[in-house]
Design a protein around this motif. Structure first.
Motif, PDB file in Angstrom:
ATOM      1  N   ASP A   8       0.835  -1.207   0.000  1.00  0.00           N
ATOM      2  CA  ASP A   8       0.000   0.000   0.000  1.00  0.00           C
ATOM      3  C   ASP A   8       0.868   1.255   0.000  1.00  0.00           C
ATOM      4  O   ASP A   8       0.435   2.320  -0.413  1.00  0.00           O
ATOM      5  CB  ASP A   8      -0.925   0.012   1.230  1.00  0.00           C
ATOM      6  CG  ASP A   8      -1.939  -1.123   1.170  1.00  0.00           C
ATOM      7  OD1 ASP A   8      -2.213  -1.582   0.051  1.00  0.00           O
ATOM      8  OD2 ASP A   8      -2.426  -1.536   2.233  1.00  0.00           O
ATOM      9  N   GLN A   9       2.082   1.113   0.519  1.00  0.00           N
ATOM     10  CA  GLN A   9       3.026   2.226   0.557  1.00  0.00           C
ATOM     11  C   GLN A   9       4.430   1.702   0.331  1.00  0.00           C
ATOM     12  O   GLN A   9       4.681   0.496   0.422  1.00  0.00           O
ATOM     13  CB  GLN A   9       2.942   2.949   1.905  1.00  0.00           C
ATOM     14  CG  GLN A   9       3.241   2.035   3.087  1.00  0.00           C
ATOM     15  CD  GLN A   9       3.147   2.754   4.420  1.00  0.00           C
ATOM     16  OE1 GLN A   9       3.415   3.941   4.499  1.00  0.00           O
ATOM     17  NE2 GLN A   9       2.759   2.037   5.471  1.00  0.00           N
ATOM     18  N   LEU A  10       5.358   2.612   0.016  1.00  0.00           N
ATOM     19  CA  LEU A  10       6.749   2.226  -0.199  1.00  0.00           C
ATOM     20  C   LEU A  10       7.362   1.762   1.122  1.00  0.00           C
ATOM     21  O   LEU A  10       7.308   2.471   2.126  1.00  0.00           O
ATOM     22  CB  LEU A  10       7.534   3.435  -0.743  1.00  0.00           C
ATOM     23  CG  LEU A  10       8.985   3.164  -1.152  1.00  0.00           C
ATOM     24  CD1 LEU A  10       9.044   2.227  -2.360  1.00  0.00           C
ATOM     25  CD2 LEU A  10       9.694   4.478  -1.471  1.00  0.00           C
ATOM     26  N   LEU A  11       7.923   0.535   1.118  1.00  0.00           N
ATOM     27  CA  LEU A  11       8.534  -0.014   2.334  1.00  0.00           C
ATOM     28  C   LEU A  11      10.051   0.119   2.300  1.00  0.00           C
ATOM     29  O   LEU A  11      10.669   0.565   3.260  1.00  0.00           O
ATOM     30  CB  LEU A  11       8.146  -1.482   2.512  1.00  0.00           C
ATOM     31  CG  LEU A  11       6.660  -1.787   2.724  1.00  0.00           C
ATOM     32  CD1 LEU A  11       6.432  -3.276   2.847  1.00  0.00           C
ATOM     33  CD2 LEU A  11       6.138  -1.066   3.960  1.00  0.00           C
ATOM     34  N   LEU A  12      10.657  -0.330   1.201  1.00  0.00           N
ATOM     35  CA  LEU A  12      12.110  -0.245   1.046  1.00  0.00           C
ATOM     36  C   LEU A  12      12.421   0.397  -0.301  1.00  0.00           C
ATOM     37  O   LEU A  12      11.758   0.114  -1.305  1.00  0.00           O
ATOM     38  CB  LEU A  12      12.739  -1.641   1.110  1.00  0.00           C
ATOM     39  CG  LEU A  12      12.742  -2.348   2.464  1.00  0.00           C
ATOM     40  CD1 LEU A  12      13.218  -3.793   2.319  1.00  0.00           C
ATOM     41  CD2 LEU A  12      13.611  -1.614   3.475  1.00  0.00           C
ATOM     42  N   ASP A  13      13.454   1.231  -0.315  1.00  0.00           N
ATOM     43  CA  ASP A  13      13.810   1.936  -1.554  1.00  0.00           C
ATOM     44  C   ASP A  13      15.330   2.086  -1.641  1.00  0.00           C
ATOM     45  O   ASP A  13      15.993   2.380  -0.643  1.00  0.00           O
ATOM     46  CB  ASP A  13      13.142   3.318  -1.571  1.00  0.00           C
ATOM     47  CG  ASP A  13      13.292   4.012  -2.920  1.00  0.00           C
ATOM     48  OD1 ASP A  13      13.323   3.308  -3.948  1.00  0.00           O
ATOM     49  OD2 ASP A  13      13.369   5.251  -2.936  1.00  0.00           O
ATOM     50  N   ASN A  64       8.741  -4.160  12.743  1.00  0.00           N
ATOM     51  CA  ASN A  64       7.745  -4.984  12.060  1.00  0.00           C
ATOM     52  C   ASN A  64       7.159  -4.215  10.880  1.00  0.00           C
ATOM     53  O   ASN A  64       6.945  -3.009  10.949  1.00  0.00           O
ATOM     54  CB  ASN A  64       6.610  -5.369  13.009  1.00  0.00           C
ATOM     55  CG  ASN A  64       7.076  -6.274  14.140  1.00  0.00           C
ATOM     56  OD1 ASN A  64       6.861  -5.978  15.303  1.00  0.00           O
ATOM     57  ND2 ASN A  64       7.723  -7.375  13.818  1.00  0.00           N
ATOM     58  N   GLY A  65       6.909  -4.948   9.794  1.00  0.00           N
ATOM     59  CA  GLY A  65       6.202  -4.355   8.664  1.00  0.00           C
ATOM     60  C   GLY A  65       7.040  -3.457   7.772  1.00  0.00           C
ATOM     61  O   GLY A  65       6.494  -2.598   7.083  1.00  0.00           O
ATOM     62  N   THR A  66       8.372  -3.647   7.760  1.00  0.00           N
ATOM     63  CA  THR A  66       9.228  -2.783   6.929  1.00  0.00           C
ATOM     64  C   THR A  66       9.781  -3.497   5.702  1.00  0.00           C
ATOM     65  O   THR A  66      10.680  -2.978   5.038  1.00  0.00           O
ATOM     66  CB  THR A  66      10.394  -2.214   7.762  1.00  0.00           C
ATOM     67  OG1 THR A  66      11.042  -3.277   8.486  1.00  0.00           O
ATOM     68  CG2 THR A  66       9.923  -1.152   8.733  1.00  0.00           C
ATOM     69  N   GLY A  67       9.296  -4.699   5.386  1.00  0.00           N
ATOM     70  CA  GLY A  67       9.666  -5.363   4.137  1.00  0.00           C
ATOM     71  C   GLY A  67      10.797  -6.367   4.237  1.00  0.00           C
ATOM     72  O   GLY A  67      11.289  -6.856   3.214  1.00  0.00           O
ATOM     73  N   LYS A  68      11.219  -6.725   5.451  1.00  0.00           N
ATOM     74  CA  LYS A  68      12.362  -7.641   5.607  1.00  0.00           C
ATOM     75  C   LYS A  68      12.053  -9.018   5.029  1.00  0.00           C
ATOM     76  O   LYS A  68      12.859  -9.587   4.283  1.00  0.00           O
ATOM     77  CB  LYS A  68      12.718  -7.777   7.101  1.00  0.00           C
ATOM     78  CG  LYS A  68      13.091  -6.479   7.785  1.00  0.00           C
ATOM     79  CD  LYS A  68      13.510  -6.695   9.227  1.00  0.00           C
ATOM     80  CE  LYS A  68      12.431  -7.293  10.100  1.00  0.00           C
ATOM     81  NZ  LYS A  68      11.235  -6.429  10.258  1.00  0.00           N
TER      82      LYS A  68
END
Length: 579
Positions: A341-346, A364-368
């Motif tokens: 839904d939103q950018l997690l890692l860039d 938690n919830g950062t794309g790992k």
């Protein structure tokens, strides 16, 4: 108070408890520990609904006792449009609405008597859960967990870790007589874990918490229940004091065992001598002496020390590999991005060398997990895997790598083993013996499923391991065995973990998520960052000194130098008092 006396219970394929007894009293915060599959969750089920179980023994609990419960596998219905405040205050809001509805009905009703009775019952229910202060109580809990910012968010927008904390608050605010939590720490990042610690320590009622998390164990509890080998041990005090008590007992038992062994060997020589004489001389008195000595020897053997709590068998975890790779890059990530839904890692960039052991750290919830899964699948333009690499993957979603409908034996036949005997021999190292190997995987505990994943990863002989929360659900003994296996492994490891001890004991460095990208950090700096945020400034130094003394004691015991071990125990006791 809850009182359990001489409780025994078994399933057709496994005996769980034999005459176990314990009590839970007012204001006790009790950690419930034991190896995976020992029956902790089943005992909780018996406490919560004893009528469903045919057990022997006695369970004394007030029938009006109110129990709050947080499961290790809770899920929220994400179709519901509920704010965090509404979710936590659900019980209060329901009773409040009921009171308002009764008041409205009383304004127009001609028969007010039954309504007054109904009104009083609703008021009593409201008072019993602290209804008048419910909004300020919710705010207080949110502040304790440093989650006030979530108050007006939709529950469906929370991460899994945040939702677990919200559940804990909801149950605590309903003022249960007994609050039970089954592994509430699983998958929590360190910030949320610290929030859980604050909630536990601020709770006024009886707590029974199944946990293997060493951070919580060391900082939250004043009673330990340890379930092992169908027996239970009660200890009033902190977890580190309990471990110290076990260590003292271990030294005493090992010293006794050495003395007993020497006595048995001396007696064996006397028996051999008497037998040799009896060969040439059939004297009745000598025969009686020989018989007496043999009988004495049997008694010595029978009384050998048995120690179910100090000599727990650790699984033999070992990560070998078929193909060692020279010092070269095995994983290269360049300008990787991921969004839902939103950018997690860039703009994520890093590389892993063939012997690197690296932890990915972040909230938690950062794309790992998505990043690790993309590396395993190797179908992303930003990820390059060395052609000589064989990758094995352990998933935090256990159903991703294990087939629930398989038995344990079938799972390993599917993994490439040739015969059931070969499987039985292999998985016995991981604690799976006897009838359990014919059980369906869906019937296993979370810890047992993770052990199966570790056994499959080990059997793969891969030279790169991708491990997503490998310590989740594992008991502390298995966690330590896993740390040793990681230390001995000659290949590369990329591991997601929120377990502070596993990271600092086994990794070369960390990749830390910061502002939607990843940066490298040394273990020394990571350790200092965690301690600066969550501990007194001298805690790190004291803990390192404690660990050093424990290693010296272990070496002294290995060399059967009991006098040195006892002297070091006094030094260890002084350090524990400072922690």
């Amino acid at each position: 108070m809850i009182k359990v006396e001489n409780l025994s219970f078994s399933f057709p394929q496994k005996e769980l408890y034999t005459n176990i007894s314990f009590t839970l009293e007012e204001a006790q915060h009790c950690a419930f520990i034991g190896t995976s599959g020992s029956g902790k969750s089943t005992l909780i089920d018996i406490l919560m609904d004893s009528e469903r179980y045919m057990f022997e023994g006695k369970l004394e609990m007030d029938p009006t006792f109110k129990i709050g419960y947080v499961s290790q596998f809770s899920q929220f219905d994400r179709t519901k449009e509920t704010t965090v405040f509404e979710y936590i205050g659900d019980e209060f809001i329901k009773i409040q609405d009921e009171i308002q509805s009764i008041c409205t009905e009383m304004e127009t009703s001609s028969d007010i008597e039954p309504l007054l009775e109904k009104y009083q019952l609703a008021l009593d229910a409201f008072d019993s859960i602290g209804g008048e202060d419910f909004e300020s109580n919710i705010n207080k809990k949110l502040n304790q967990a440093n989650l006030m910012k979530l108050k007006d968010l939709r529950v469906s927008d929370l991460s899994g870790g945040e939702f677990k904390l919200i559940q804990v608050m909801k149950e605590m605010l309903n003022s249960p007589d007994l609050m039970i939590m089954d592994e509430p720490d699983v998958f929590l990042d360190f910030e949320n874990l610290n929030a859980l610690k604050n909630l536990i320590n601020a709770h006024k009622g009886i707590l029974l918490v199944v946990t293997h998390n060493r951070y919580l164990l060391n900082h939250c509890f004043n009673k330990i229940l340890h379930l092992e080998n169908t027996e239970i041990q009660e200890f009033d005090g902190r977890y580190m004091d309990y471990n110290f008590s076990l260590l003292q007992t271990k030294i005493e038992l090992q010293e006794l065992a050495v003395a007993e062994k020497e006595e048995i060997e001396r007696n064996e020589k006397v028996i051999d001598h008497l037998r040799a004489i009896a060969t040439f001389n059939a004297d009745a008195a000598r025969g009686r002496a020989l018989k007496a000595r043999v009988s004495f020897q049997e008694r010595l053997e029978a009384r050998r020390i048995k120690a179910p709590f100090v000599d727990i068998k650790q699984p033999t975890i070992s990560f070998g590999m078929d193909n060692e790779i020279e010092d070269t890059t095995v994983i290269h990530v360049s300008n990787y991005s991921v969004a839902f839904d939103q950018l997690l890692l860039d703009n994520v960039n890093f590389e892993i060398k063939s012997t690197d052991k690296v932890a990915i750290i972040g909230p938690n919830g950062t794309g790992k997990t998505t990043l690790l899964r993309d590396i395993f699948n190797n179908n992303h333009d930003s990820i390059e895997i060395n052609a000589d690499v064989k990758v094995a993957y352990l998933s935090q979603s256990q159903g991703e790598m294990l087939k629930d409908s398989n038995t344990i034996l079938e799972e390993f036949i599917d993994a490439g083993f040739n015969t059931y005997d070969e499987v039985r021999s292999y998985i016995s190292n991981y604690g799976f013996e006897g009838e359990i190997v014919n059980q369906k995987i869906e019937s296993l505990s979370g810890g047992e499923k993770n052990m199966l994943q570790l056994a499959k990863v080990s059997a793969s002989k891969a030279n790169v391991l991708l491990l997503d929360e490998p310590t989740s659900h594992l008991d502390t003994y298995t966690q330590i065995a896993l740390e040793k296996a990681i230390e001995d492994y000659k290949g590369a490891i990329l591991m997601i973990s929120h377990d502070f001890y596993s990271v600092v004991n086994g990794m070369d460095y960390v990749l830390i998520i910061d502002d939607k990208t990843i940066r490298k950090m040394s273990i020394r700096k990571f350790r200092q960052m965690i301690y600066a945020s969550h501990f007194d400034k001298d805690y790190l130094e004291k803990e390192q000194r404690k660990k050093s003394v424990e290693m010296k004691i272990e070496l002294a015991l290995k060399n059967t130098d009991f006098e040195l071990a006892k002297g070091l125990v006094d030094e260890l006791e002084a350090l524990i008092k400072l922690l």
